[in-house]
Design a protein around this motif. Structure first.
Motif, PDB file in Angstrom:
ATOM      1  N   ASP A 183       0.810  -1.217   0.000  1.00 18.16           N
ATOM      2  CA  ASP A 183       0.000   0.000   0.000  1.00 18.16           C
ATOM      3  C   ASP A 183       0.844   1.269   0.000  1.00 18.16           C
ATOM      4  N   ARG A 184       2.155   1.074   0.109  1.00 20.02           N
ATOM      5  CA  ARG A 184       3.007   2.265   0.107  1.00 20.02           C
ATOM      6  C   ARG A 184       3.306   2.686  -1.327  1.00 20.02           C
ATOM      7  N   ASP A 185       3.872   3.905  -1.486  1.00 20.15           N
ATOM      8  CA  ASP A 185       4.191   4.301  -2.861  1.00 20.15           C
ATOM      9  C   ASP A 185       5.529   3.693  -3.285  1.00 20.15           C
ATOM     10  N   HIS A 186       5.848   3.849  -4.590  1.00 23.83           N
ATOM     11  CA  HIS A 186       6.996   3.153  -5.150  1.00 23.83           C
ATOM     12  C   HIS A 186       8.310   3.545  -4.492  1.00 23.83           C
ATOM     13  N   LEU A 187       8.404   4.793  -4.022  1.00 26.05           N
ATOM     14  CA  LEU A 187       9.655   5.228  -3.422  1.00 26.05           C
ATOM     15  C   LEU A 187       9.969   4.413  -2.168  1.00 26.05           C
ATOM     16  N   ASP A 188       8.926   4.183  -1.347  1.00 30.99           N
ATOM     17  CA  ASP A 188       9.124   3.371  -0.145  1.00 30.99           C
ATOM     18  C   ASP A 188       9.545   1.960  -0.506  1.00 30.99           C
ATOM     19  N   GLN A 189       8.920   1.436  -1.567  1.00 30.23           N
ATOM     20  CA  GLN A 189       9.255   0.068  -1.992  1.00 30.23           C
ATOM     21  C   GLN A 189      10.705  -0.015  -2.447  1.00 30.23           C
ATOM     22  N   VAL A 190      11.126   0.993  -3.198  1.00 31.84           N
ATOM     23  CA  VAL A 190      12.506   1.009  -3.685  1.00 31.84           C
ATOM     24  C   VAL A 190      13.479   1.063  -2.506  1.00 31.84           C
ATOM     25  N   LEU A 191      13.166   1.927  -1.543  1.00 33.03           N
ATOM     26  CA  LEU A 191      14.033   2.062  -0.363  1.00 33.03           C
ATOM     27  C   LEU A 191      14.129   0.747   0.398  1.00 33.03           C
ATOM     28  N   ALA A 192      12.970   0.135   0.668  1.00 36.61           N
ATOM     29  CA  ALA A 192      12.959  -1.081   1.491  1.00 36.61           C
ATOM     30  C   ALA A 192      13.632  -2.238   0.755  1.00 36.61           C
ATOM     31  N   THR A 193      13.364  -2.370  -0.556  1.00 36.18           N
ATOM     32  CA  THR A 193      13.968  -3.505  -1.255  1.00 36.18           C
ATOM     33  C   THR A 193      15.456  -3.251  -1.498  1.00 36.18           C
ATOM     34  N   PHE A 194      15.847  -1.980  -1.586  1.00 36.67           N
ATOM     35  CA  PHE A 194      17.279  -1.698  -1.688  1.00 36.67           C
ATOM     36  C   PHE A 194      17.979  -2.128  -0.392  1.00 36.67           C
ATOM     37  N   ALA A 195      17.310  -1.853   0.735  1.00 40.44           N
ATOM     38  CA  ALA A 195      17.875  -2.301   2.016  1.00 40.44           C
ATOM     39  C   ALA A 195      18.022  -3.821   2.028  1.00 40.44           C
ATOM     40  N   LEU A 196      17.050  -4.509   1.427  1.00 39.72           N
ATOM     41  CA  LEU A 196      17.134  -5.973   1.363  1.00 39.72           C
ATOM     42  C   LEU A 196      18.368  -6.434   0.579  1.00 39.72           C
ATOM     43  N   ILE A 197      18.689  -5.707  -0.509  1.00 46.48           N
ATOM     44  CA  ILE A 197      19.898  -6.050  -1.272  1.00 46.48           C
ATOM     45  C   ILE A 197      21.110  -6.046  -0.349  1.00 46.48           C
ATOM     46  N   LEU A 198      21.233  -4.956   0.447  1.00 44.51           N
ATOM     47  CA  LEU A 198      22.402  -4.832   1.320  1.00 44.51           C
ATOM     48  C   LEU A 198      22.414  -5.944   2.357  1.00 44.51           C
ATOM     49  N   ILE A 199      21.224  -6.244   2.894  1.00 43.38           N
ATOM     50  CA  ILE A 199      21.152  -7.283   3.928  1.00 43.38           C
ATOM     51  C   ILE A 199      21.541  -8.636   3.338  1.00 43.38           C
ATOM     52  N   PHE A 200      21.006  -8.947   2.159  1.00 45.48           N
ATOM     53  CA  PHE A 200      21.332 -10.221   1.524  1.00 45.48           C
ATOM     54  C   PHE A 200      22.827 -10.288   1.197  1.00 45.48           C
ATOM     55  N   SER A 201      23.378  -9.200   0.656  1.00 39.43           N
ATOM     56  CA  SER A 201      24.789  -9.220   0.267  1.00 39.43           C
ATOM     57  C   SER A 201      25.683  -9.449   1.477  1.00 39.43           C
ATOM     58  N   GLU A 202      25.457  -8.654   2.528  1.00 38.01           N
ATOM     59  CA  GLU A 202      26.337  -8.786   3.690  1.00 38.01           C
ATOM     60  C   GLU A 202      26.080 -10.095   4.420  1.00 38.01           C
ATOM     61  N   GLY A 203      24.824 -10.562   4.403  1.00 34.38           N
ATOM     62  CA  GLY A 203      24.504 -11.847   5.020  1.00 34.38           C
ATOM     63  C   GLY A 203      25.240 -12.980   4.313  1.00 34.38           C
ATOM     64  N   THR A 204      25.235 -12.912   2.967  1.00 33.02           N
ATOM     65  CA  THR A 204      25.917 -13.941   2.195  1.00 33.02           C
ATOM     66  C   THR A 204      27.408 -13.905   2.472  1.00 33.02           C
ATOM     67  N   ARG A 205      27.955 -12.692   2.552  1.00 30.91           N
ATOM     68  CA  ARG A 205      29.378 -12.588   2.845  1.00 30.91           C
ATOM     69  C   ARG A 205      29.692 -13.171   4.224  1.00 30.91           C
ATOM     70  N   TRP A 206      28.778 -12.930   5.144  1.00 34.97           N
ATOM     71  CA  TRP A 206      28.956 -13.402   6.514  1.00 34.97           C
ATOM     72  C   TRP A 206      29.002 -14.929   6.534  1.00 34.97           C
ATOM     73  N   VAL A 207      28.140 -15.556   5.736  1.00 31.46           N
ATOM     74  CA  VAL A 207      28.070 -17.017   5.732  1.00 31.46           C
ATOM     75  C   VAL A 207      29.182 -17.625   4.877  1.00 31.46           C
ATOM     76  N   PHE A 208      29.396 -17.077   3.671  1.00 29.73           N
ATOM     77  CA  PHE A 208      30.271 -17.740   2.705  1.00 29.73           C
ATOM     78  C   PHE A 208      31.634 -17.075   2.539  1.00 29.73           C
ATOM     79  N   GLY A 209      31.839 -15.904   3.137  1.00 27.75           N
ATOM     80  CA  GLY A 209      33.119 -15.212   2.981  1.00 27.75           C
ATOM     81  C   GLY A 209      33.142 -14.344   1.731  1.00 27.75           C
TER      82      GLY A 209
END
Lengths: 306, 378
Positions: A90-116
């Protein structure tokens, strides 16, 4: 330039296009059905590749690795949908972009944390490696032919799913009128989770397939994501058929442009300038294609009036 | 300003007397997240290995992640120079980031020691007395590869590199030394992951060998696809596509490939033996050339600190220029533009047990200096 070389490059373009289609299909479904811009789609591609590399490393089986990539990406997709994405519809696209961009960072650093930080090893299985000779004497890697085949089968399966099954009807209905199908008693939130997980699984499969011939590393999804967005804009947002046609167009344009533009310039100027100018222009080519398509059909090749 | 400086010096000295605060501050900006993180992690680990082995409590290292983005590197550099008041900076991996940070840092009176990037401009026209490159000038390894190609009797190379400044430096470096003809010259997109089109062109070109500069993940992709394509021309490259961090990801596809490097783990000298075993013990993996460059950079700084206070810039600069430390490369000295004059070796990718690594098979160029020193007026 021989005919064989041209045909080989056309195959390369097809293979690239099919891989893009796997990425773009999920993206366009999620955008079409839920109206959500999901920048984290590339992260799911990476999750698929890492899951495949880990399972292939542990078991030595490429088939199991592919299954693992589907499962891991679908699970990650479903989890993310339930915990984060659901709050963004229900949010506008800007909020979606912000939140999913944060997910990119979380996934990237999470993967680095697990796999090096170092790239993982994932190779083409023995039975698919090496070139085969096609009619006409073209030597072409068997694995790339397999990717083309898998992509086309998945594409056909998606068309069948969307056009012929109950879920497909609900998905199409959801695209057309969200409130109405909710009012008709379809469990919309379950449908959304399902569509999101399906898109994620396709991205994960693409990551695993491509990971075997490229490098499995953190951040591998983002360059593909940009191309996948170009594909769905060209194809028309929400259309699977558009994603397929768009992906093949982008794949062929990018590959053939990269090969022939430098050759074309070489007819007119000295070689060093020609290769460098040709290479620069070739990398712009798909964006020029996108601009041209949008000029003629502002909602994409197969887009409805959004 | 002068009063402020001497006040700061006095504080530093009294702090030292109390043993509470370090009096040499080193700022390290390197890439620790995102696609190129493996390189930065190696430089950092090699650097810190030497610092910790020295056991000095008067040296403090501040480490920040630039995420491979020039704008954040510049921001971190400003903050390190202005509020952290670092004396020495180091760490940057990528030439475009180095170009954004180094000139302004050296202009503000900070020493910069590069553990990796060596853009030609900083070796030539815009060299600076406070800028030292401990690794190599960008062209060096490619020049050695060109010289190797002549020795190996290669006559018709197909060469490719990404379409960005270091890629152009690379092919220029190769062509500077290579005497044979070119079957083709291709610039690929930076970050490209699929090389099917290029490989098809190589197959059709009639080349007798392939030279490529595709650092990091690009090289992994290229080699895997090349091995799978059935083209079996010999491949030559610089060490960047065959370093310890990525060889395991390439696997058997790289076996036998010749590549050029200023360092390898089997270089026979005491400093290198200590480095390789200490690195393996501490981090549980084999060191890469990036780690060796980080280690040398730290030891160079430590050797200069033994001779002079970093606040006495002229003395410290002379101590750096003398480079009296035990390099893991064996002999090491600086040329007139503060860039290394060193041997560059030809290595071959081999398998030891189930680990892929390199061994030295020849010396490509001896006591090689870069081509830009003449343009440098310090």
């Amino acid at each position: 330039m021989s005919l064989i070389l041209i045909l080989e490059q056309v195959l390369n373009g097809l293979q690239f296009g099919v891989m893009l289609f796997l990425m773009a299909a999920g993206l366009t479904l999620v955008f079409g059905v839920m109206g959500l811009i999901n920048l984290a789609h590339g992260a799911l591609y990476m999750v698929g590749a890492f899951a495949a590399a880990a399972v292939a490393g542990a078991t030595g089986s490429f088939l199991l690795a592919l299954v693992a990539s589907l499962a891991a990406a679908a699970a990650a997709g479903a989890l993310v949908e339930v915990t984060v994405i659901r709050r963004l519809y229900d949010r506008d696209h800007l909020d979606q972009v912000l939140a999913t961009f944060a997910l990119i960072l979380i996934f990237s650093e999470g993967t680095r944390w697990v796999f090096g930080s170092f790239p993982l090893f994932l190779d083409v299985p023995e039975y698919l490696s090496g070139p085969v000779t096609l009619p006409g004497g073209i030597k072409y890697p068997l694995y790339r032919l397999t990717i083309i085949a898998i992509g086309l089968v998945v594409g056909a399966g998606l068309f069948w799913l969307i056009a012929r099954t109950r879920i497909g009807i609900q998905i199409r209905a959801g695209e057309a009128d969200r409130e109405m199908i909710a009012a008709l008693g379809v469990d919309i939130s379950k449908l959304y989770t399902l569509v999101f997980a399906l898109g994620a699984a396709l991205a994960g499969l693409a990551g695993a397939l491509v990971g075997a011939i490229q490098s499995v590393q953190v951040g591998m999804g983002e360059p593909v994501l940009i191309l996948a967005f170009v594909v769905i804009v060209i194809g028309g947002i929400g259309s699977i058929k558009g994603a397929l046609v768009g992906a093949l167009l982008v794949g062929l344009t990018d590959t053939l442009g990269g090969v022939f533009l430098p050759l074309l310039f070489a007819l007119m100027m000295e070689p060093a300038t020609a290769t460098s100018l040709g290479a620069s222009l070739a990398s712009m080519l798909i964006y020029i294609l996108m601009a041209l398509v949008l000029l003629v059909r502002p909602s994409g090749l197969f887009g409805g009036s959004a | 300003m002068k009063a402020l400086k001497s006040l700061a010096l006095a504080t530093a000295v009294s702090a030292l007397a109390l043993g509470a605060q370090a009096d040499t501050k080193i700022g390290m900006i390197t890439t620790l997240s995102g696609g190129g993180a493996g390189l930065g992690v190696d430089v950092r680990d090699g650097f810190m290995l030497a610092i910790e082995a020295a056991g000095r409590d008067d040296v403090e290292v501040v480490i920040e992640d630039d995420q491979r983005k020039p704008e954040s590197a510049v921001q971190i550099a400003d903050q390190m120079i202005q509020s952290e008041k670092v004396d020495i900076m180091t760490g940057i991996i990528w030439s475009n980031l180095a170009m954004a940070v180094v000139p302004s840092a050296t202009a503000q009176g900070v020493f910069y020691l590069s553990p990796n990037a060596g853009p030609s401009v900083l070796a030539g026209k815009r060299c600076h007395q406070n800028y030292f490159n401990v690794a190599w000038q960008n062209d060096n390894l490619h020049e050695a590869a060109g010289a190797y190609a002549n020795d190996a009797g290669l006559k018709n190379s197909y060469i490719l590199a990404p379409n960005y400044p270091a890629g152009k430096d690379a092919l220029t470096g190769y062509k500077r030394m290579y005497d044979g003809g070119l079957a083709g010259e291709t610039y690929t997109k930076l970050g490209q992951t699929d090389y099917a089109a290029e490989i098809a062109q190589i197959r059709a070109s009639g080349a007798d060998s392939v030279y490529f500069f595709l650092p990091g993940g690009m090289g992994i992709s290229f080699l895997k696809q090349y091995a799978d394509s059935g083209v079996d021309l010999p491949v030559v490259g610089p060490a960047f596509s065959f370093d310890q961090g990525i060889l395991q990801a390439v696997g058997a596809a790289a076996l036998g490939v010749k590549n050029t490097s200023q360092w390898n783990k089997d270089l026979d000298n005491a400093a290198n033996a200590t480095f390789v075993s200490a690195f393996q013990e501490k981090y549980g993996r084999l060191p890469s050339l990036y780690a060796s460059q980080g280690y040398d950079t730290a030891n160079l700084i430590l050797s200069a600190l033994d001779k002079a206070d970093v606040k006495d810039q002229d003395a410290f600069r002379a101590a750096l220029q003398a480079a009296e430390f035990d390099s893991v490369r064996g002999d090491f000295k600086f040329g007139p533009n503060n860039h290394p004059v060193q041997n560059i070796y030809v290595r071959e990718v081999i398998q030891e047990g189930d680990v892929f690594t390199n061994k030295i098979v020849a010396t490509g160029l001896s006591n090689h200096a870069d081509a830009y020193a003449a343009e440098c007026n310090m």
